[in-house]
Design a protein around this motif. Structure first.
Motif, PDB file in Angstrom:
ATOM      1  N   VAL A  18       0.852  -1.199   0.000  1.00 54.09           N
ATOM      2  CA  VAL A  18       0.000   0.000   0.000  1.00 54.09           C
ATOM      3  C   VAL A  18       0.883   1.243   0.000  1.00 54.09           C
ATOM      4  O   VAL A  18       0.643   2.178  -0.751  1.00 54.09           O
ATOM      5  N   SER A  19       1.924   1.242   0.802  1.00 50.08           N
ATOM      6  CA  SER A  19       2.823   2.394   0.851  1.00 50.08           C
ATOM      7  C   SER A  19       3.477   2.610  -0.507  1.00 50.08           C
ATOM      8  O   SER A  19       3.628   3.739  -0.956  1.00 50.08           O
ATOM      9  N   GLN A  20       3.866   1.532  -1.165  1.00 52.26           N
ATOM     10  CA  GLN A  20       4.465   1.644  -2.495  1.00 52.26           C
ATOM     11  C   GLN A  20       3.453   2.220  -3.483  1.00 52.26           C
ATOM     12  O   GLN A  20       3.786   3.072  -4.295  1.00 52.26           O
ATOM     13  N   GLN A  21       2.207   1.757  -3.403  1.00 51.41           N
ATOM     14  CA  GLN A  21       1.163   2.275  -4.284  1.00 51.41           C
ATOM     15  C   GLN A  21       0.919   3.752  -4.021  1.00 51.41           C
ATOM     16  O   GLN A  21       0.739   4.535  -4.964  1.00 51.41           O
ATOM     17  N   GLU A  22       0.929   4.139  -2.752  1.00 54.45           N
ATOM     18  CA  GLU A  22       0.738   5.554  -2.414  1.00 54.45           C
ATOM     19  C   GLU A  22       1.889   6.401  -2.948  1.00 54.45           C
ATOM     20  O   GLU A  22       1.672   7.502  -3.456  1.00 54.45           O
ATOM     21  N   LEU A  23       3.107   5.884  -2.858  1.00 51.14           N
ATOM     22  CA  LEU A  23       4.253   6.620  -3.370  1.00 51.14           C
ATOM     23  C   LEU A  23       4.146   6.795  -4.884  1.00 51.14           C
ATOM     24  O   LEU A  23       4.360   7.889  -5.409  1.00 51.14           O
ATOM     25  N   VAL A  24       3.769   5.733  -5.580  1.00 56.93           N
ATOM     26  CA  VAL A  24       3.618   5.812  -7.031  1.00 56.93           C
ATOM     27  C   VAL A  24       2.555   6.838  -7.391  1.00 56.93           C
ATOM     28  O   VAL A  24       2.750   7.675  -8.274  1.00 56.93           O
ATOM     29  N   ARG A  25       1.424   6.812  -6.694  1.00 55.89           N
ATOM     30  CA  ARG A  25       0.349   7.775  -6.954  1.00 55.89           C
ATOM     31  C   ARG A  25       0.835   9.203  -6.684  1.00 55.89           C
ATOM     32  O   ARG A  25       0.563  10.117  -7.455  1.00 55.89           O
ATOM     33  N   ARG A  30       2.812  14.502  -8.804  1.00 54.83           N
ATOM     34  CA  ARG A  30       3.838  15.546  -8.888  1.00 54.83           C
ATOM     35  C   ARG A  30       4.313  15.738 -10.322  1.00 54.83           C
ATOM     36  O   ARG A  30       4.533  16.860 -10.758  1.00 54.83           O
ATOM     37  N   PHE A  31       4.497  14.641 -11.054  1.00 54.15           N
ATOM     38  CA  PHE A  31       4.892  14.784 -12.461  1.00 54.15           C
ATOM     39  C   PHE A  31       3.790  15.482 -13.251  1.00 54.15           C
ATOM     40  O   PHE A  31       4.068  16.316 -14.115  1.00 54.15           O
ATOM     41  N   ALA A  32       2.530  15.173 -12.951  1.00 50.80           N
ATOM     42  CA  ALA A  32       1.405  15.828 -13.635  1.00 50.80           C
ATOM     43  C   ALA A  32       1.382  17.320 -13.292  1.00 50.80           C
ATOM     44  O   ALA A  32       1.105  18.159 -14.166  1.00 50.80           O
ATOM     45  N   CYS A  33       1.677  17.655 -12.055  1.00 47.99           N
ATOM     46  CA  CYS A  33       1.724  19.056 -11.636  1.00 47.99           C
ATOM     47  C   CYS A  33       2.816  19.802 -12.403  1.00 47.99           C
ATOM     48  O   CYS A  33       2.595  20.902 -12.912  1.00 47.99           O
ATOM     49  N   GLU A  52       5.206  39.411 -21.618  1.00 47.46           N
ATOM     50  CA  GLU A  52       3.980  39.793 -20.926  1.00 47.46           C
ATOM     51  C   GLU A  52       3.565  38.828 -19.815  1.00 47.46           C
ATOM     52  O   GLU A  52       2.703  39.134 -19.017  1.00 47.46           O
ATOM     53  N   CYS A  53       4.148  37.649 -19.769  1.00 46.60           N
ATOM     54  CA  CYS A  53       3.743  36.648 -18.764  1.00 46.60           C
ATOM     55  C   CYS A  53       4.177  37.031 -17.364  1.00 46.60           C
ATOM     56  O   CYS A  53       3.499  36.716 -16.396  1.00 46.60           O
ATOM     57  N   GLY A  54       5.298  37.673 -17.249  1.00 45.91           N
ATOM     58  CA  GLY A  54       5.765  38.221 -15.980  1.00 45.91           C
ATOM     59  C   GLY A  54       5.881  37.234 -14.838  1.00 45.91           C
ATOM     60  O   GLY A  54       6.410  36.137 -14.981  1.00 45.91           O
ATOM     61  N   GLU A  55       5.361  37.631 -13.693  1.00 45.57           N
ATOM     62  CA  GLU A  55       5.481  36.872 -12.445  1.00 45.57           C
ATOM     63  C   GLU A  55       4.831  35.497 -12.537  1.00 45.57           C
ATOM     64  O   GLU A  55       5.335  34.534 -11.971  1.00 45.57           O
ATOM     65  N   GLY A  56       3.724  35.388 -13.233  1.00 45.35           N
ATOM     66  CA  GLY A  56       3.031  34.096 -13.356  1.00 45.35           C
ATOM     67  C   GLY A  56       3.908  33.039 -14.001  1.00 45.35           C
ATOM     68  O   GLY A  56       3.954  31.890 -13.560  1.00 45.35           O
ATOM     69  N   ALA A  57       4.620  33.409 -15.030  1.00 48.43           N
ATOM     70  CA  ALA A  57       5.510  32.461 -15.711  1.00 48.43           C
ATOM     71  C   ALA A  57       6.642  32.041 -14.787  1.00 48.43           C
ATOM     72  O   ALA A  57       7.006  30.859 -14.733  1.00 48.43           O
ATOM     73  N   ARG A  58       7.196  32.985 -14.065  1.00 47.62           N
ATOM     74  CA  ARG A  58       8.286  32.661 -13.145  1.00 47.62           C
ATOM     75  C   ARG A  58       7.818  31.714 -12.052  1.00 47.62           C
ATOM     76  O   ARG A  58       8.484  30.728 -11.739  1.00 47.62           O
ATOM     77  N   LEU A  59       6.646  31.986 -11.487  1.00 43.22           N
ATOM     78  CA  LEU A  59       6.114  31.122 -10.433  1.00 43.22           C
ATOM     79  C   LEU A  59       5.766  29.727 -10.959  1.00 43.22           C
ATOM     80  O   LEU A  59       6.019  28.724 -10.289  1.00 43.22           O
ATOM     81  N   ASN A  60       5.178  29.666 -12.145  1.00 45.97           N
ATOM     82  CA  ASN A  60       4.852  28.365 -12.725  1.00 45.97           C
ATOM     83  C   ASN A  60       6.111  27.566 -13.044  1.00 45.97           C
ATOM     84  O   ASN A  60       6.151  26.349 -12.850  1.00 45.97           O
ATOM     85  N   THR A  61       7.144  28.227 -13.509  1.00 40.61           N
ATOM     86  CA  THR A  61       8.401  27.545 -13.784  1.00 40.61           C
ATOM     87  C   THR A  61       9.023  27.029 -12.500  1.00 40.61           C
ATOM     88  O   THR A  61       9.508  25.898 -12.440  1.00 40.61           O
ATOM     89  N   ALA A  62       8.987  27.847 -11.451  1.00 40.71           N
ATOM     90  CA  ALA A  62       9.516  27.419 -10.157  1.00 40.71           C
ATOM     91  C   ALA A  62       8.714  26.235  -9.610  1.00 40.71           C
ATOM     92  O   ALA A  62       9.286  25.275  -9.087  1.00 40.71           O
ATOM     93  N   CYS A  63       7.408  26.287  -9.735  1.00 44.18           N
ATOM     94  CA  CYS A  63       6.552  25.200  -9.276  1.00 44.18           C
ATOM     95  C   CYS A  63       6.888  23.909 -10.019  1.00 44.18           C
ATOM     96  O   CYS A  63       7.020  22.840  -9.409  1.00 44.18           O
ATOM     97  N   THR A  70      11.329  17.069  -6.612  1.00 45.76           N
ATOM     98  CA  THR A  70      10.784  16.235  -5.546  1.00 45.76           C
ATOM     99  C   THR A  70      10.501  14.832  -6.058  1.00 45.76           C
ATOM    100  O   THR A  70      10.858  13.837  -5.422  1.00 45.76           O
ATOM    101  N   SER A  71       9.875  14.744  -7.207  1.00 48.46           N
ATOM    102  CA  SER A  71       9.545  13.444  -7.784  1.00 48.46           C
ATOM    103  C   SER A  71      10.795  12.641  -8.085  1.00 48.46           C
ATOM    104  O   SER A  71      10.848  11.441  -7.820  1.00 48.46           O
ATOM    105  N   ARG A  72      11.790  13.286  -8.633  1.00 43.70           N
ATOM    106  CA  ARG A  72      13.027  12.577  -8.983  1.00 43.70           C
ATOM    107  C   ARG A  72      13.744  12.050  -7.742  1.00 43.70           C
ATOM    108  O   ARG A  72      14.229  10.923  -7.727  1.00 43.70           O
ATOM    109  N   VAL A  73      13.814  12.861  -6.690  1.00 47.27           N
ATOM    110  CA  VAL A  73      14.466  12.411  -5.461  1.00 47.27           C
ATOM    111  C   VAL A  73      13.703  11.243  -4.851  1.00 47.27           C
ATOM    112  O   VAL A  73      14.306  10.232  -4.479  1.00 47.27           O
ATOM    113  N   LEU A  74      12.406  11.348  -4.756  1.00 49.82           N
ATOM    114  CA  LEU A  74      11.612  10.261  -4.172  1.00 49.82           C
ATOM    115  C   LEU A  74      11.635   9.001  -5.030  1.00 49.82           C
ATOM    116  O   LEU A  74      11.653   7.893  -4.500  1.00 49.82           O
TER     117      LEU A  74
END
Length: 79
Positions: A18-25, A30-33, A52-63, A70-74
């Protein structure tokens, strides 16, 4: 000093599964995000132009970067 371990019980194996399944999910989410954030940046650049994208593009790139890292480390964890 000798440490002995008992063989895993069915309940322990079930919890590990179950823990493995939860990790996969979690990793899939995270990859979908990361993909959604990257898509948003691209769409903004197409519609409004990169300048024109400004702050939104920077925040989305950081996200996307955080979700991806996170996904790669886990995913590399053996336990």
């Amino acid at each position: 000093m000798t440490v002995t371990t008992s063989p895993p019980t069915a309940r322990t194996r079930q919890r590990e599964e179950v823990s493995q399944q939860e990790l996969v999910r979690y990793l899939e989410d995270r990859f979908a995000c990361a993909q959604a954030c990257d898509d948003c940046v691209r769409e903004c650049a197409v519609r409004q132009g990169p300048a024109e994208c400004g702050e939104g593009a920077r925040l989305n790139t950081a996200c996307a970067d955080v979700c991806d890292a996170t996904s790669r480390v886990l995913a590399e964890q053996s336990d």
